[in-house]
Design an enzyme around this catalytic site. Structure first.
Site, short mmCIF file in Angstrom:
data_model
loop_
_atom_site.label_atom_id
_atom_site.label_comp_id
_atom_site.label_asym_id
_atom_site.label_seq_id
_atom_site.Cartn_x
_atom_site.Cartn_y
_atom_site.Cartn_z
N ASP A 75 0.81 -1.21 0.00
CA ASP A 75 0.00 0.00 0.00
C ASP A 75 0.85 1.27 0.00
O ASP A 75 0.46 2.28 -0.60
CB ASP A 75 -0.93 0.00 1.21
N ARG A 93 2.45 6.13 -3.17
CA ARG A 93 3.47 6.92 -3.88
C ARG A 93 3.13 7.01 -5.36
O ARG A 93 3.22 8.06 -5.99
CB ARG A 93 4.85 6.31 -3.68
N ASN A 138 -6.30 8.52 0.91
CA ASN A 138 -6.80 7.79 2.07
C ASN A 138 -7.36 8.72 3.15
O ASN A 138 -8.53 8.67 3.46
CB ASN A 138 -5.71 6.92 2.69
N ALA A 178 -7.88 1.83 6.32
CA ALA A 178 -6.49 2.12 6.66
C ALA A 178 -6.41 2.69 8.08
O ALA A 178 -6.89 2.08 9.03
CB ALA A 178 -5.90 3.08 5.62
N ALA A 204 -7.95 5.12 9.56
CA ALA A 204 -9.24 5.38 10.20
C ALA A 204 -9.81 4.11 10.82
O ALA A 204 -10.44 4.14 11.88
CB ALA A 204 -10.21 5.97 9.18
N PHE A 205 -9.61 2.98 10.16
CA PHE A 205 -10.07 1.69 10.68
C PHE A 205 -9.36 1.36 11.98
O PHE A 205 -9.97 0.93 12.96
CB PHE A 205 -9.83 0.61 9.63
#
Length: 320
Positions: free
Chosen positions: A96, A101, A170, A212, A214-215
């Site tokens: 990821d 990038r 994200n 990501a 936040a999870f």
């Protein structure tokens, strides 16, 4: 021209390859990609580990000498806003972090990005390394569709003067610069105050970013087909500091209280914005999406179960 050259004749189709550096298996996979595209008459650009400080953050690409293969034509390019211009897509070999990038380069050129997971979880990747040949065959035949994923536009104001701008695929993570004490903030949605609290930070995420950071902070998983903004306080000291899901057209603002600590805003963990005490962060849906290559129509639920290794033993539902 052989690998490592930069004067390869422009072909009708050209693809930019961004690969995670330093791992022998990824270097070998990258060479394999080059040979397949060479046979198909598709030109290949390879990103090297140089930096264009005008736009793109430092980016670890392959060293030029890693890609030297006799008889294989590639164009070596440096990271920068023009690295992917004229390409059909950006192809990512890695996890990821490498995908994020590469997404910078793809967005700068308004072209799609395709991820092949050679990392660990690789939630952003479209397919896994064991399906590489099949995925490349679909690319060669142009058998893919493009899905637009919403992004975030982020700015920082001090006394109505914009001092910083950024964007994220994200999340935008507002954090305390100091690890001592808490960051005092006021949360605003669509021009109205919602709550004030002390916290370690506040995450504002897209549906793509909901799996990501936040999870990890306790936010909900949001299906990528749903357009929305997520607000997830991190370690907030307040009765009402629950995750919120707002309209994709909302304006989310986080004001740091004057006299509180200075902060920082991390966009996808890659681009950093300064946040002085008393400043205001504003986040809205981004004007420019990230274009995502999809190779199949597998449900998001299947991807989530596979990536997070969720237990589904005992399910008796209808098989597709």
């Amino acid at each position: 021209m052989s690998g490592g050259s930069s004067g390869t004749q422009q072909r009708e189709r050209e693809i930019l390859l961004v690969a995670h550096p330093g791992r022998a298996e990824i270097t070998e996979t990258a060479r394999r990609v080059g040979k397949i595209f060479e046979r198909a008459g598709i030109g290949l650009r390879v990103l090297v580990d140089e930096v264009d400080s005008t736009r793109i953050e430092p980016m670890d690409g392959m060293a030029a000498d890693e890609f030297l293969v006799p008889g294989l034509e590639v164009t070596i390019v440096q990271a920068g806003p023009d690295a992917a211009l004229g390409c059909e897509m950006v192809l990512v070999l890695g996890g990821d972090g490498t995908f994020l990038r590469a997404a910078e380069l793809a967005q700068a050129a308004s072209i799609p990005v395709l991820g092949i997971n050679l990392g660990r979880i690789g939630f952003l990747a479209e397919t896994e390394a064991e399906h590489l040949d099949e995925a490349l065959a679909q690319v060669v035949r142009r058998e893919y569709r493009i899905e637009h994923r919403m992004t975030l536009d982020v700015l920082v104001r001090v006394d109505d003067e914009i001092i910083e701008r950024g964007w994220a695929l994200n999340e935008a993570s507002i954090e305390n610069r100091s690890r001592l004490g808490v960051l005092e903030v006021v949360l605003e949605v669509d021009g109205r105050p919602v709550s004030a609290f002390g916290c370690d930070g506040v995450l504002i995420s897209t549906p793509t970013g909901s799996t990501a950071y936040a999870f990890s902070a306790g936010g909900p998983v949001v299906w990528p087909e749903l357009e929305a903004l997520l607000v997830v306080p991190s370690n907030a000291h307040a009765l009402f500091a629950r995750p919120l899901v707002t309209s994709p057209n909302s304006l989310i603002a986080v004001e740091t209280v004057a006299g509180s600590h200075d902060g920082l805003v991390f966009c996808d963990g890659r681009r950093t914005l300064e946040l002085p005490a008393g400043a205001r962060v504003e986040v809205v849906r981004g004007k420019e999406p990230v274009r995502w290559i999809r190779l199949d129509s597998a449900p998001f639920a299947d991807r989530m179960v596979r990536k997070f290794e969720l237990p589904v033993t005992g399910w008796r539902g209808r098989k597709p």
